[in-house]
Design a protein around this motif. Structure first.
Motif, PDB file in Angstrom:
ATOM      1  N   ALA A   1     -11.348  28.933   2.730  1.00 35.17           N
ATOM      2  CA  ALA A   1     -11.097  30.257   3.301  1.00 35.17           C
ATOM      3  C   ALA A   1     -11.178  31.336   2.229  1.00 35.17           C
ATOM      4  N   ARG A   2     -11.708  32.494   2.596  1.00 37.04           N
ATOM      5  CA  ARG A   2     -11.787  33.615   1.664  1.00 37.04           C
ATOM      6  C   ARG A   2     -10.592  34.555   1.787  1.00 37.04           C
ATOM      7  N   ARG A   3      -9.783  34.321   2.799  1.00 36.62           N
ATOM      8  CA  ARG A   3      -8.591  35.131   3.017  1.00 36.62           C
ATOM      9  C   ARG A   3      -7.504  34.225   3.584  1.00 36.62           C
ATOM     10  N   PRO A   4      -6.239  34.639   3.526  1.00 41.82           N
ATOM     11  CA  PRO A   4      -5.170  33.810   4.089  1.00 41.82           C
ATOM     12  C   PRO A   4      -5.365  33.590   5.588  1.00 41.82           C
ATOM     13  N   LEU A   5      -5.140  32.368   6.038  1.00 41.69           N
ATOM     14  CA  LEU A   5      -5.290  32.010   7.447  1.00 41.69           C
ATOM     15  C   LEU A   5      -3.918  31.817   8.069  1.00 41.69           C
ATOM     16  N   SER A   6      -3.748  32.366   9.264  1.00 39.16           N
ATOM     17  CA  SER A   6      -2.479  32.234   9.971  1.00 39.16           C
ATOM     18  C   SER A   6      -2.384  30.845  10.600  1.00 39.16           C
ATOM     19  N   LYS A   7      -1.190  30.504  11.087  1.00 37.61           N
ATOM     20  CA  LYS A   7      -1.020  29.228  11.776  1.00 37.61           C
ATOM     21  C   LYS A   7      -1.927  29.144  12.993  1.00 37.61           C
ATOM     22  N   ARG A   8      -2.067  30.262  13.689  1.00 39.83           N
ATOM     23  CA  ARG A   8      -2.910  30.291  14.892  1.00 39.83           C
ATOM     24  C   ARG A   8      -4.349  29.972  14.534  1.00 39.83           C
ATOM     25  N   GLU A   9      -4.836  30.547  13.442  1.00 36.86           N
ATOM     26  CA  GLU A   9      -6.209  30.288  13.032  1.00 36.86           C
ATOM     27  C   GLU A   9      -6.391  28.853  12.545  1.00 36.86           C
ATOM     28  N   LEU A  10      -5.410  28.334  11.846  1.00 38.77           N
ATOM     29  CA  LEU A  10      -5.499  26.956  11.374  1.00 38.77           C
ATOM     30  C   LEU A  10      -5.455  25.972  12.535  1.00 38.77           C
TER      31      LEU A  10
END
Length: 317
Positions: free
Chosen positions: A19-28
């Motif tokens: 990932a190039r940016r932090p991913l939320s729980k929803r995205e993960l």
């Protein structure tokens, strides 16, 4: 089940590293196939938290970032998870091998072996075998206390803990709320040094006297951790190893060999008793109590009073 979990952890690690940016729980949850099969949000949250902790335990550095909207995201930066080139000579590799051998009889054996494998992957020369160098040495540190592993992790993560602790002079354990600093093995026993919140002072605890489960309580320490935690010196002081006076005791013949080993003078009294002069320091009263009716304190008076008080406390239960 083990294969499924390993695959899930690998997919989560690759997702965080790519990932190039932090991913939320929803995205993960939408990116890792195994999470899509979670039956509910609670089930997914429990699975994700366990996986995240497992990856961190394996050495993956996972950053937690909060955006402007207050949403928490996760990211494993490549620069934080890349080992620099490692160059070890034969003596350094041997030292690491000895350190790994120390833990072969403990629950840290897997972690020690895994650390050496990571060093191999990072460039440890193939012709250097850290396990074989100086093979005549077989150092071992016994770890039998169940409290060791959770306390070791709490020291590493700077997490306060709560446990039940039975003092040498007490029959029943008492709850102790501690900010753990360091663990050290001294004379075959493991000790924990830390800040006792209830007593507002530094304390040292012998792990064999911790009963029940060690639980995490709260987040963050309330006092700074000293640059040097002198566990051994503190234990020595509390155990009476640092003495500036002498005590006179009567000891039953054929008993109390640890006391005899420390005695500076021994005189036979007859009738099955000997008189010993031993170094007197802080904590000697607790040690003498362990010998029960085989020891009688003659002087000084304050030591005799302390021993009698401890024996009465034990008798009352």
């Amino acid at each position: 089940m083990a294969i499924a979990k390993a695959e899930r952890l690998m997919n989560l690690a690759l997702c965080l590293l790519g990932a190039r940016r932090p991913l939320s729980k929803r995205e993960l949850r939408g990116s890792v196939e195994a999470y899509l099969e979670a039956g509910s949000d609670d089930s997914f949250n429990r699975m994700f938290e366990r996986d995240k902790d497992d990856l961190r335990e394996l050495g993956l550095v996972i950053d937690t970032v909060e955006n402007l909207d207050g949403e928490v995201g996760y990211l494993a930066r490549r620069d934080s998870n890349r080992l620099p080139p490692i160059t070890l000579d034969a003596e350094e590799a041997a030292a690491l091998g000895l350190a790994a051998k120390v833990w072969q009889q403990a629950r840290l054996a897997g972690a020690a072996s895994g650390a050496l494998q990571k060093l191999r992957a990072a460039g440890l020369p193939e012709d250097v075998d850290p396990y074989e160098a100086h093979g005549a040495l077989e150092p071992r540190i016994p770890v039998h206390e169940a409290a060791f592993e959770p306390l070791m992790l709490a020291c590493r993560d700077r997490r306060p803990v709560l446990f039940e602790y039975r003092k040498a002079s007490a029959v029943h354990p008492e709850p102790r709320h501690v900010e753990p600093w360091a663990l050290e093995c001294w004379r075959g026993h493991w000790y924990l040094a830390g800040f006792d919140r209830d007593r507002g002072a530094e304390r040292v605890f012998r792990l064999s006297r911790i009963t029940g489960r060690v639980r995490s309580r709260g987040t963050g320490f309330t006092v700074p951790v000293p640059d040097v935690v002198t566990v051994r010196e503190t234990v020595a002081s509390w155990a009476g190893e640092i003495a500036d006076r002498s005590a006179l005791i009567r000891l039953r013949s054929g008993s109390g060999y640890p006391l005899r080993a420390k005695a500076t003078a021994v005189r036979e009294l007859g009738d099955g008793w000997d008189e010993l002069e031993i170094p007197y320091g802080h904590g000697l009263d607790a040690w003498l109590v362990e010998f029960g009716p085989d020891v009688v304190v003659l002087e000084p008076a304050e030591l005799r009073a302390d021993v009698v008080e401890r024996l009465r406390a034990v008798a009352k239960g």
